[in-house]
Design a protein around this motif. Sequence first.
Motif, short mmCIF file in Angstrom:
data_model
loop_
_atom_site.label_atom_id
_atom_site.label_comp_id
_atom_site.label_asym_id
_atom_site.label_seq_id
_atom_site.Cartn_x
_atom_site.Cartn_y
_atom_site.Cartn_z
N GLN A 31 29.95 28.17 40.50
CA GLN A 31 30.38 29.50 40.08
C GLN A 31 29.27 30.25 39.31
N ARG A 68 34.90 34.93 37.64
CA ARG A 68 34.18 36.20 37.81
C ARG A 68 34.04 36.93 36.48
N ARG A 71 31.59 35.10 34.15
CA ARG A 71 30.20 35.41 34.52
C ARG A 71 29.75 36.71 33.87
N LYS A 72 30.65 37.66 33.75
CA LYS A 72 30.32 38.94 33.11
C LYS A 72 30.24 38.82 31.59
#
Length: 128
Positions: A31, A68, A71-72
């Motif tokens: 990921q 997701r 990750r940000k």
Amino acid sequence: MESSQEVAMRIGEVAAKAGVSVRALRYYEQQDLLQSSRNPGGQRRYPDDAVERVRLLRQLYSMGLTSRTIRKVLPFADSGGASPELLELLAAERDRLDRQLTDLRDERRRLHDCLTEARHHDGTGSSS
């Protein structure tokens, strides 16, 4: 993770120290949440700060964040900053969780109503 850090730990060491499975570490890498390098034999090697990174990942996942979103978030976690962008992102995640909670409460109410109706027809009359 910076390349200047000493790469010292094997995957099993990181997993044991962080309290996760080896499979979880591989997933985090897949990921793009965790970085490793490979030795000449192809074995993963992790920097010394990998255990802390994994603990942070577990904390972020426990908040209900997706890979997701994590990750940000990670660049802000690495810099220690709380930008307006980060605050907006976290507020959006909170709102998403609020919607899920509302949906779950609605589902529970429908299930309770169904159970109440079934007991009424069953003649037991017992409640939850």
